[in-house]
Enzyme design. Structure first.
Site: not given
Length: 319
Positions: A21, A125, A127, A162, A187, A215, A243, A250
């Protein structure tokens, strides 16, 4: 220069539309016609090129992805492919090109410049791995997407007591992992640019558990290794329920943040300024909140590095 082109190439990033734009509006402000090349360098070779008007870029500043689409193009790596692309540009009287993308896109712009066709690169990008600029278009939005995910995962990690391993993008650069890990209170943060001691990480998790910590969050850049494998090893060696969440693509989507919209607008407009001044073979950036430009060859020969003080800080705060 009376006609210029603009394309987006490589992986998409939020804010590319805002940059397109800005290129179109800045050029038209100076009575310069703008042509959009669709599907990156692939469209350059196939001749998928259309004139863009003010209305062509209406209602896109807030949209993720890229209106011009993007694609990988192995054919452009050949001399014949590049010559065909330049021929298509010259047929339409296009005299300069703005290329929005990452280092692969910059390489294409460099090759066109070597063929005598003026190009200016704009860093797009998630990154944040392009030298010569503090930030790339899309990084801030991706960062906020990751932080939002960390916050939500921490809620469930706390509820179930967890350990969570979160894998984020960053094949060669750890900026997303480092910045998101710091902002999300991780952590441990693992990035491609720094060695890590797995036993140190495991020891830290055990010590935290022994003092009552319920956790933990570990951020792993994809370039370090598989988050799934890290999760398995952590669970095996700590006996802590673990997990893994792989955030994936996304991170590339979503409406660009205010910061990315402003950055894209500034860089896109500046790229047009350089072309109109006859400065091809350059790439734009932002350093200390000031617009800068560099020789594109020098940037391609440089190496992006993460801020070492930030990485050290992440270790000090994760005790």
């Amino acid at each position: 220069m009376k006609r210029i082109g603009v394309l987006t190439s490589g992986g998409d990033s939020p804010g590319m539309n805002a940059a397109v734009r800005a290129v179109v509006r800045k050029a038209i402000y100076h009575d310069v016609e703008v042509y959009g090349i669709y599907n990156g360098y692939s469209g350059l070779i196939s001749g998928k090129i259309e004139k863009l008007e003010l209305g062509s870029v209406g209602d896109i500043i807030h949209r993720g992805g890229t209106k011009l689409y993007t694609a990988r193009c192995p054919e452009f790596k050949t001399v014949e492919g590049r010559e065909k692309g330049i021929e298509n540009l010259k047929k339409l009287g296009i005299e300069g090109l703005v290329v929005i993308g990452g280092d692969g896109s910059y390489m294409g712009a460099k090759k066109l410049t070597e063929h005598g066709f003026p190009c200016v690169g704009v860093p797009g990008t998630i990154d944040n791995d392009i030298p010569g600029t503090d930030f790339t278009i899309g990084f801030d939005t991706a960062l906020n997407t990751v932080i939002d995910a960390i916050d939500k995962i921490r809620d469930t990690a706390t509820s179930h007591e967890r350990t969570y391993v979160i894998e984020v993008m960053g094949r060669h650069a750890g900026d997303i992992a480092l910045w998101a890990g710091l902002a999300g209170g991780a952590e441990s943060i693992l990035i491609p640019e720094a060695d890590y001691d797995m036993q140190e990480i495991i020891g830290r998790l055990k010590r935290g558990h022994d003092r009552g910590k319920k956790h933990s969050i570990i951020i792993v850049a994809e370039g370090v290794g598989s988050g799934v494998e890290f999760g398995k090893r952590i669970e095996e060696e700590t006996n802590l329920e673990t997990r893994v969440s792989v955030l994936g693509h996304i991170q590339r989507g979503g409406s660009p943040s205010a910061s990315d919209r402003v950055l894209a607008s500034r860089l896109g407009a500046y790229a047009v300024e350089l072309l109109l001044k006859g400065k091809g073979g350059r790439c734009v950036g932002i350093q200390n909140n000031k617009l800068v430009d560099h020789d594109i060859i020098e940037i391609l020969e440089s190496k992006h590095t993460v801020e070492p003080n930030m990485y050290q800080l992440s270790k000090e705060l994760s005790i």
